[in-house]
Design a protein around this motif. Structure first.
Motif, PDB file in Angstrom:
ATOM      1  N   TRP A  59       0.845  -1.181   0.000  1.00  0.00           N
ATOM      2  CA  TRP A  59       0.000   0.000   0.000  1.00  0.00           C
ATOM      3  C   TRP A  59       0.890   1.243   0.000  1.00  0.00           C
ATOM      4  O   TRP A  59       2.067   1.177   0.353  1.00  0.00           O
ATOM      5  N   SER A  60       0.316   2.372  -0.398  1.00  0.00           N
ATOM      6  CA  SER A  60       0.986   3.669  -0.306  1.00  0.00           C
ATOM      7  C   SER A  60       0.386   4.388   0.905  1.00  0.00           C
ATOM      8  O   SER A  60      -0.653   5.049   0.791  1.00  0.00           O
ATOM      9  N   PRO A  61       1.000   4.228   2.094  1.00  0.00           N
ATOM     10  CA  PRO A  61       0.348   4.674   3.315  1.00  0.00           C
ATOM     11  C   PRO A  61       0.797   6.062   3.767  1.00  0.00           C
ATOM     12  O   PRO A  61       1.911   6.513   3.486  1.00  0.00           O
ATOM     13  N   VAL A  62      -0.111   6.705   4.492  1.00  0.00           N
ATOM     14  CA  VAL A  62       0.196   7.955   5.185  1.00  0.00           C
ATOM     15  C   VAL A  62      -0.149   7.754   6.657  1.00  0.00           C
ATOM     16  O   VAL A  62      -1.274   7.356   6.986  1.00  0.00           O
ATOM     17  N   ALA A  63       0.807   8.024   7.535  1.00  0.00           N
ATOM     18  CA  ALA A  63       0.560   7.990   8.974  1.00  0.00           C
ATOM     19  C   ALA A  63      -0.072   9.321   9.380  1.00  0.00           C
ATOM     20  O   ALA A  63       0.522  10.378   9.169  1.00  0.00           O
ATOM     21  N   VAL A  64      -1.280   9.256   9.939  1.00  0.00           N
ATOM     22  CA  VAL A  64      -1.993  10.459  10.372  1.00  0.00           C
ATOM     23  C   VAL A  64      -2.016  10.444  11.898  1.00  0.00           C
ATOM     24  O   VAL A  64      -2.633   9.561  12.500  1.00  0.00           O
ATOM     25  N   GLU A  65      -1.344  11.402  12.523  1.00  0.00           N
ATOM     26  CA  GLU A  65      -1.207  11.391  13.975  1.00  0.00           C
ATOM     27  C   GLU A  65      -1.362  12.807  14.531  1.00  0.00           C
ATOM     28  O   GLU A  65      -0.735  13.744  14.031  1.00  0.00           O
ATOM     29  N   TYR A  66      -2.189  12.926  15.562  1.00  0.00           N
ATOM     30  CA  TYR A  66      -2.450  14.220  16.192  1.00  0.00           C
ATOM     31  C   TYR A  66      -1.333  14.613  17.160  1.00  0.00           C
ATOM     32  O   TYR A  66      -0.926  15.766  17.221  1.00  0.00           O
ATOM     33  N   CYS A  67      -0.808  13.666  17.917  1.00  0.00           N
ATOM     34  CA  CYS A  67       0.199  13.940  18.937  1.00  0.00           C
ATOM     35  C   CYS A  67       1.560  14.217  18.283  1.00  0.00           C
ATOM     36  O   CYS A  67       2.020  13.421  17.460  1.00  0.00           O
ATOM     37  N   PRO A  68       2.217  15.317  18.630  1.00  0.00           N
ATOM     38  CA  PRO A  68       3.505  15.629  17.987  1.00  0.00           C
ATOM     39  C   PRO A  68       4.574  14.579  18.237  1.00  0.00           C
ATOM     40  O   PRO A  68       5.411  14.329  17.365  1.00  0.00           O
ATOM     41  N   ASP A  69       4.579  13.935  19.419  1.00  0.00           N
ATOM     42  CA  ASP A  69       5.591  12.908  19.700  1.00  0.00           C
ATOM     43  C   ASP A  69       5.410  11.705  18.786  1.00  0.00           C
ATOM     44  O   ASP A  69       6.380  11.142  18.276  1.00  0.00           O
ATOM     45  N   GLY A  70       4.158  11.291  18.586  1.00  0.00           N
ATOM     46  CA  GLY A  70       3.905  10.179  17.691  1.00  0.00           C
ATOM     47  C   GLY A  70       4.266  10.508  16.255  1.00  0.00           C
ATOM     48  O   GLY A  70       4.884   9.703  15.552  1.00  0.00           O
ATOM     49  N   ALA A  71       3.873  11.702  15.801  1.00  0.00           N
ATOM     50  CA  ALA A  71       4.191  12.109  14.429  1.00  0.00           C
ATOM     51  C   ALA A  71       5.693  12.163  14.208  1.00  0.00           C
ATOM     52  O   ALA A  71       6.201  11.747  13.157  1.00  0.00           O
ATOM     53  N   MET A  72       6.430  12.660  15.190  1.00  0.00           N
ATOM     54  CA  MET A  72       7.886  12.718  15.069  1.00  0.00           C
ATOM     55  C   MET A  72       8.478  11.314  14.969  1.00  0.00           C
ATOM     56  O   MET A  72       9.377  11.053  14.148  1.00  0.00           O
ATOM     57  N   ALA A  73       7.975  10.383  15.796  1.00  0.00           N
ATOM     58  CA  ALA A  73       8.479   9.011  15.751  1.00  0.00           C
ATOM     59  C   ALA A  73       8.203   8.376  14.398  1.00  0.00           C
ATOM     60  O   ALA A  73       9.055   7.664  13.849  1.00  0.00           O
TER      61      ALA A  73
END
Length: 233
Positions: A59-73
């Motif tokens: 798949w061509s995925p996009v990680a969608v995350e609200y928390c900045p720590d999760g998005a950074m990881a």
């Protein structure tokens, strides 16, 4: 989920029995979806553990995350990542072939709005894979620590998914065999139960939950529920 729990999740998820088997569960159901892999949104992706599974299955995925720590990881794992709120997804309508929301709805008061957004961004015929914790009788300090608003029944999960505009194709239980142990542990918990485990205990728990791949236990009460839904039109 607050930043402390996100950081614990990112540190533990590659080895923790629950996350490893849940990724295996996602992989099995990705292989059963109709059509060729396309664009996938992993809503509430945290550090992108499930996003990596999507990528592994072409798949061509996009990680969608609200928390900045999760998005950074997730970005540090070289995943395409977008900071975003599930109630107002920053994507065009009819732009995704698959939406994955694993343990997301229980964190949000207006869960129906999240499902409506999932429907909006899905193309007609697109699929959604959703997991949630089940049964308020299992409510404990763990739920409070990780920011849960509710736990679901089959009826309430079906209702919110269908009210949001998706059609449920299948709904089943997961983590059935360990429900008695979870109920016992949760009654005595004082905080989140996400922690590093002894390797032998971790392996034993994963072996038990993995046995559900071969046993007809999906209709029995479990710790989690999973739904496969589709945007019909």
């Amino acid at each position: 989920m607050d930043s402390t729990e996100i950081q614990k999740l990112v540190a533990l998820e590659d080895q923790h029995w629950w996350y490893r088997e849940r990724r295996a569960l996602l992989g099995r159901h990705l292989r059963r979806l109709p059509g060729a892999p396309g664009t996938a949104l992993d809503i509430g992706a945290a550090g992108g553990g499930n996003t990596r599974v999507l990528r592994q299955h072409r798949w061509s995925p996009v990680a969608v995350e609200y928390c900045p720590d999760g998005a950074m990881a997730a970005r540090q794992r070289e995943l395409t990542t977008v900071r975003g709120d599930g109630r107002c997804l920053p994507f065009r309508s009819d732009s995704a072939d698959l939406v994955v929301a694993f343990d997301v709805l229980e964190h949000i008061d207006d869960d129906e709005r999240v499902v409506a957004e999932m429907r909006r961004v899905l193309r007609p015929g697109g699929s959604a894979l959703i997991t949630v914790p089940c049964d308020m009788r299992l409510w404990s300090a763990h739920d409070v620590a990780v920011g849960h608003v509710r736990r679901y029944t089959r009826d309430t999960l079906r209702a919110v998914v269908e009210s949001g505009g998706l059609r449920v194709e299948r709904l089943w239980s997961w983590n059935v065999l360990l429900r008695p142990a979870a109920a016992y542990t949760r009654k005595r918990s004082t905080t989140s139960d996400l922690c590093k485990m002894h390797p032998v205990v971790n392996a034993a728990l994963r072996a038990v939950v993995a046995a559900e791949r071969f046993l007809p236990v999906w209709s029995l009460p479990g710790v989690s529920l999973m739904a496969r839904a589709v945007r019909a039109g």
